[in-house]
Design a protein around this motif. Structure first.
Motif, PDB file in Angstrom:
ATOM      1  N   GLY A 219       0.785  -1.225   0.000  1.00 46.37           N
ATOM      2  CA  GLY A 219       0.000   0.000   0.000  1.00 46.37           C
ATOM      3  C   GLY A 219       0.816   1.273   0.000  1.00 46.37           C
ATOM      4  O   GLY A 219       0.251   2.360  -0.151  1.00 46.37           O
ATOM      5  N   GLU A 220       2.150   1.148   0.163  1.00 51.39           N
ATOM      6  CA  GLU A 220       3.011   2.324   0.179  1.00 51.39           C
ATOM      7  C   GLU A 220       3.876   2.353  -1.080  1.00 51.39           C
ATOM      8  O   GLU A 220       4.551   1.369  -1.393  1.00 51.39           O
ATOM      9  CB  GLU A 220       3.899   2.333   1.420  1.00 51.39           C
ATOM     10  CG  GLU A 220       3.120   2.484   2.722  1.00 51.39           C
ATOM     11  CD  GLU A 220       4.022   2.598   3.934  1.00 51.39           C
ATOM     12  OE1 GLU A 220       5.266   2.568   3.759  1.00 51.39           O
ATOM     13  OE2 GLU A 220       3.493   2.698   5.057  1.00 51.39           O
ATOM     14  N   THR A 347      10.277   2.352  -9.172  1.00 52.22           N
ATOM     15  CA  THR A 347       9.216   3.276  -8.758  1.00 52.22           C
ATOM     16  C   THR A 347       7.879   2.887  -9.359  1.00 52.22           C
ATOM     17  O   THR A 347       6.852   2.854  -8.660  1.00 52.22           O
ATOM     18  CB  THR A 347       9.583   4.707  -9.180  1.00 52.22           C
ATOM     19  OG1 THR A 347      10.717   5.130  -8.433  1.00 52.22           O
ATOM     20  CG2 THR A 347       8.432   5.669  -8.935  1.00 52.22           C
ATOM     21  N   HIS A 348       7.881   2.575 -10.657  1.00 52.63           N
ATOM     22  CA  HIS A 348       6.614   2.224 -11.293  1.00 52.63           C
ATOM     23  C   HIS A 348       6.046   0.930 -10.709  1.00 52.63           C
ATOM     24  O   HIS A 348       4.834   0.824 -10.488  1.00 52.63           O
ATOM     25  CB  HIS A 348       6.793   2.082 -12.797  1.00 52.63           C
ATOM     26  CG  HIS A 348       5.520   1.750 -13.509  1.00 52.63           C
ATOM     27  ND1 HIS A 348       4.469   2.622 -13.575  1.00 52.63           N
ATOM     28  CD2 HIS A 348       5.120   0.616 -14.148  1.00 52.63           C
ATOM     29  CE1 HIS A 348       3.460   2.055 -14.229  1.00 52.63           C
ATOM     30  NE2 HIS A 348       3.839   0.842 -14.590  1.00 52.63           N
ATOM     31  N   HIS A 349       6.915  -0.037 -10.447  1.00 52.65           N
ATOM     32  CA  HIS A 349       6.449  -1.322  -9.919  1.00 52.65           C
ATOM     33  C   HIS A 349       5.689  -1.131  -8.613  1.00 52.65           C
ATOM     34  O   HIS A 349       4.689  -1.814  -8.350  1.00 52.65           O
ATOM     35  CB  HIS A 349       7.647  -2.241  -9.699  1.00 52.65           C
ATOM     36  CG  HIS A 349       7.308  -3.700  -9.635  1.00 52.65           C
ATOM     37  ND1 HIS A 349       6.260  -4.198  -8.899  1.00 52.65           N
ATOM     38  CD2 HIS A 349       7.885  -4.787 -10.211  1.00 52.65           C
ATOM     39  CE1 HIS A 349       6.207  -5.511  -9.028  1.00 52.65           C
ATOM     40  NE2 HIS A 349       7.189  -5.900  -9.830  1.00 52.65           N
ATOM     41  N   ALA A 350       6.159  -0.207  -7.778  1.00 50.73           N
ATOM     42  CA  ALA A 350       5.543   0.004  -6.465  1.00 50.73           C
ATOM     43  C   ALA A 350       4.538   1.146  -6.452  1.00 50.73           C
ATOM     44  O   ALA A 350       3.967   1.456  -5.402  1.00 50.73           O
ATOM     45  CB  ALA A 350       6.629   0.271  -5.425  1.00 50.73           C
ATOM     46  N   SER A 351       4.303   1.777  -7.603  1.00 49.32           N
ATOM     47  CA  SER A 351       3.467   2.981  -7.628  1.00 49.32           C
ATOM     48  C   SER A 351       2.017   2.717  -7.248  1.00 49.32           C
ATOM     49  O   SER A 351       1.309   3.622  -6.805  1.00 49.32           O
ATOM     50  CB  SER A 351       3.524   3.638  -9.014  1.00 49.32           C
ATOM     51  OG  SER A 351       3.012   2.770 -10.011  1.00 49.32           O
ATOM     52  N   ASN A 352       1.565   1.486  -7.408  1.00 49.82           N
ATOM     53  CA  ASN A 352       0.196   1.147  -7.024  1.00 49.82           C
ATOM     54  C   ASN A 352       0.120   0.554  -5.621  1.00 49.82           C
ATOM     55  O   ASN A 352      -0.928   0.063  -5.204  1.00 49.82           O
ATOM     56  CB  ASN A 352      -0.413   0.163  -8.032  1.00 49.82           C
ATOM     57  CG  ASN A 352       0.268  -1.203  -7.998  1.00 49.82           C
ATOM     58  OD1 ASN A 352       1.368  -1.329  -7.456  1.00 49.82           O
ATOM     59  ND2 ASN A 352      -0.361  -2.208  -8.585  1.00 49.82           N
ATOM     60  N   GLY A 353       1.257   0.584  -4.892  1.00 51.63           N
ATOM     61  CA  GLY A 353       1.281   0.015  -3.548  1.00 51.63           C
ATOM     62  C   GLY A 353       1.752  -1.424  -3.503  1.00 51.63           C
ATOM     63  O   GLY A 353       1.739  -2.044  -2.438  1.00 51.63           O
ATOM     64  N   CYS A 354       2.200  -1.978  -4.652  1.00 52.64           N
ATOM     65  CA  CYS A 354       2.739  -3.343  -4.651  1.00 52.64           C
ATOM     66  C   CYS A 354       3.965  -3.401  -3.749  1.00 52.64           C
ATOM     67  O   CYS A 354       4.854  -2.570  -3.849  1.00 52.64           O
ATOM     68  CB  CYS A 354       3.109  -3.748  -6.068  1.00 52.64           C
ATOM     69  SG  CYS A 354       3.994  -5.316  -6.193  1.00 52.64           S
ATOM     70  N   ASN A 355       4.008  -4.384  -2.861  1.00 51.48           N
ATOM     71  CA  ASN A 355       5.135  -4.506  -1.937  1.00 51.48           C
ATOM     72  C   ASN A 355       6.242  -5.343  -2.550  1.00 51.48           C
ATOM     73  O   ASN A 355       6.048  -6.501  -2.912  1.00 51.48           O
ATOM     74  CB  ASN A 355       4.683  -5.097  -0.600  1.00 51.48           C
ATOM     75  CG  ASN A 355       4.005  -6.436  -0.742  1.00 51.48           C
ATOM     76  OD1 ASN A 355       3.154  -6.623  -1.613  1.00 51.48           O
ATOM     77  ND2 ASN A 355       4.367  -7.375   0.112  1.00 51.48           N
ATOM     78  N   LEU A 356       7.422  -4.744  -2.682  1.00 50.04           N
ATOM     79  CA  LEU A 356       8.625  -5.444  -3.105  1.00 50.04           C
ATOM     80  C   LEU A 356       9.348  -5.953  -1.866  1.00 50.04           C
ATOM     81  O   LEU A 356       9.321  -5.310  -0.814  1.00 50.04           O
ATOM     82  CB  LEU A 356       9.539  -4.511  -3.896  1.00 50.04           C
ATOM     83  CG  LEU A 356       8.915  -3.834  -5.122  1.00 50.04           C
ATOM     84  CD1 LEU A 356       9.919  -2.904  -5.796  1.00 50.04           C
ATOM     85  CD2 LEU A 356       8.404  -4.864  -6.112  1.00 50.04           C
ATOM     86  N   ASN A 357      10.014  -7.105  -1.994  1.00 46.83           N
ATOM     87  CA  ASN A 357      10.678  -7.733  -0.859  1.00 46.83           C
ATOM     88  C   ASN A 357      12.148  -7.987  -1.148  1.00 46.83           C
ATOM     89  O   ASN A 357      12.538  -8.169  -2.310  1.00 46.83           O
ATOM     90  CB  ASN A 357       9.999  -9.070  -0.521  1.00 46.83           C
ATOM     91  CG  ASN A 357       8.589  -8.889  -0.016  1.00 46.83           C
ATOM     92  OD1 ASN A 357       8.352  -8.103   0.894  1.00 46.83           O
ATOM     93  ND2 ASN A 357       7.642  -9.607  -0.606  1.00 46.83           N
ATOM     94  N   PRO A 358      12.990  -8.016  -0.110  1.00 44.85           N
ATOM     95  CA  PRO A 358      14.412  -8.315  -0.320  1.00 44.85           C
ATOM     96  C   PRO A 358      14.588  -9.654  -1.032  1.00 44.85           C
ATOM     97  O   PRO A 358      14.016 -10.670  -0.632  1.00 44.85           O
ATOM     98  CB  PRO A 358      14.978  -8.371   1.105  1.00 44.85           C
ATOM     99  CG  PRO A 358      14.039  -7.547   1.921  1.00 44.85           C
ATOM    100  CD  PRO A 358      12.679  -7.761   1.310  1.00 44.85           C
TER     101      PRO A 358
END
Length: 432
Positions: A219-220, A347-358
């Motif tokens: 969400g962030e 930035t685009h990948h997470a722009s909708n709030g998708c959570n990226l993980n290590p």
């Protein structure tokens, strides 16, 4: 410290007492990539490549050469926990390892902890939770698009949005693991109905892999000015593609079985810190192209977002190996042929709030040059199979054949700095 600024670990005058590091094409002391290796007869652990050797970080903790929580982090069998650290912590570890390998006073304690890379088995560097493949190579997009839409090769959204799709993480393998020719459904041009069988149009794709470090909460979003803090490092990526399956299945939902049978990566993570000297201004967009939307635009990324990497593809056929011939280079070109930067795709990948993980992995998509010497796939080199090309030994290729070994390499260069490499990404194709 800004992500493109250097420190004493990049000093071209710094040398290592490990002799094989001097002048090494990939792993001089200015690189120090992380990977997971297993010494002969032992289990996997974290190591750092230095010349033709690997420094065993688990052994370093046992010898009290790394203190504090490094002893726990560096005793793991994957890099996920290390990747999750803030860049300042990773930079601190890089400085410590650089000192251990450069200061002659440390040699007696550290030299017994080096292992011969040739005797080690490399593993995947991280547990890859998710894999996303982008399509940022504009020349590749144009070259392929012309084969299907000669008058309009790029779709209208390409210059506004970094195009991507979710791939399959479970079938990613490290360099050296063979890839078996996939079987699947395809529809020959002269057939009324599709058939099932081995792919007859197997191809490679020259890509960069981007390793995610610290993630973001669901969400962030990740602002463009902070995207670099979420990039831990880089590798080479060969996103094998069955072009005949792809042509039949990709509409309406995109790639599926044509891509998910296996992807190959180079086993070393060349850190974002090691790449600090090798950033360039983004190439100017052609006149008439739209500027990125504000959420994808920052001055720092405009000035430092491109990578000073030279990419190469080599091929060694089974006949070449049997006759003792070296691999032949098929193409070479710069990584500046990316229309979107690494920070922009994060930035685009997470722009909708998708959570990226290590430990998540992003692929850039095929990086091709505008001219034939820099094409990043056989689909381009052989014009969709219509124009097979001849190799130096007289063999011809339209697509990858059984027994062929495809080898990707990359070198980072910048004036006043020591060149570093990403290591090899290679795999032999086995019959279906």
């Amino acid at each position: 410290m800004s992500w493109w600024r250097t420190d004493e670990t990049h000093d071209p005058a710094r040398t290592s007492w490990a002799e094989s590091a001097q002048g090494h094409g990939d792993f001089p002391i200015q690189n120090l990539p992380f990977g997971i290796f297993a010494p002969r007869g032992e289990g996997p652990r974290i190591g750092v490549a230095i010349g033709d050797m690997i420094l065993d970080l688990r052994a370093c903790t046992t010898a009290n050469l790394l203190s504090g929580d490094w002893q726990e982090i560096c005793s793991e069998a994957t890099l996920n926990r290390l990747l999750a650290l803030p860049s300042e912590r990773r930079r601190a570890l890089r400085r410590r390892v650089s000192d251990l390998l450069s200061d002659e006073a440390n040699r007696a304690a550290v030299e017994p902890l080096l292992r011969q890379a040739a005797d080690a088995v490399m593993h995947l560097p991280a547990r890859i939770g998710d894999y996303t493949d982008f399509y940022v190579g504009i020349h590749h997009a144009n070259n392929v698009g012309r084969q299907f839409r000669p008058d309009n090769p790029l779709l209208p959204n390409y210059k506004y949005v970094p195009i991507g799709y979710h791939g399959r993480a479970s079938s990613i393998r490290q360099s050296g693991v063979p890839v078996r020719r996939p079987s699947g459904q395809r529809k020959p041009h002269d057939a009324e109905h599709p058939i099932f069988g081995p792919s007859v149009r197997l191809d490679y794709e020259l890509e960069l892999g981007v390793w995610i470090g610290p993630g973001n909460r669901l969400g962030e979003a990740i602002p463009i000015g902070e995207a670099n803090e979420h990039v831990a490092g880089f590798c080479l990526l060969n996103d094998w593609s069955a072009r005949d399956f792809q042509a039949w299945e990709y509409q309406p939902l995109g790639p599926f079985l044509a891509k998910n049978f296996q992807s190959t990566i180079s086993p070393w993570i060349v850190t974002a810190e090691a790449m600090a000297p090798f950033h360039l201004p983004q190439p100017a967009r052609p006149a008439g192209d739209p500027q990125p939307l504000p959420y994808l635009l920052s001055e720092a990324d405009l000035q430092h977002g491109a990578l000073a990497l030279t990419l190469e593809v080599f091929l060694q056929t089974q006949r070449m190996r049997e006759e003792g011939e070296a691999p032949v280079r098929l193409s070479t070109g710069p990584a500046t042929n990316m229309y979107w930067t690494v920070n922009q795709i994060v930035t685009h990948h997470a722009s909708n709030g998708c959570n990226l993980n290590p430990g998540d992995l992003l692929g850039t998509g095929t990086i091709s040059a505008a001219t034939r010497e820099g094409f990043g796939s056989m689909l381009e080199l052989a014009s969709g199979g219509q124009d097979p090309f001849q190799l130096s030994n007289g063999e011809t290729r339209a697509f990858v054949e059984d027994g062929d070994e495809v080898i990707l390499r990359a070198t980072a260069d910048a004036p006043g700095f020591v060149s570093i490499g990403l290591g090899e990404c290679r795999a032999v194709v086995l019959p279906a």
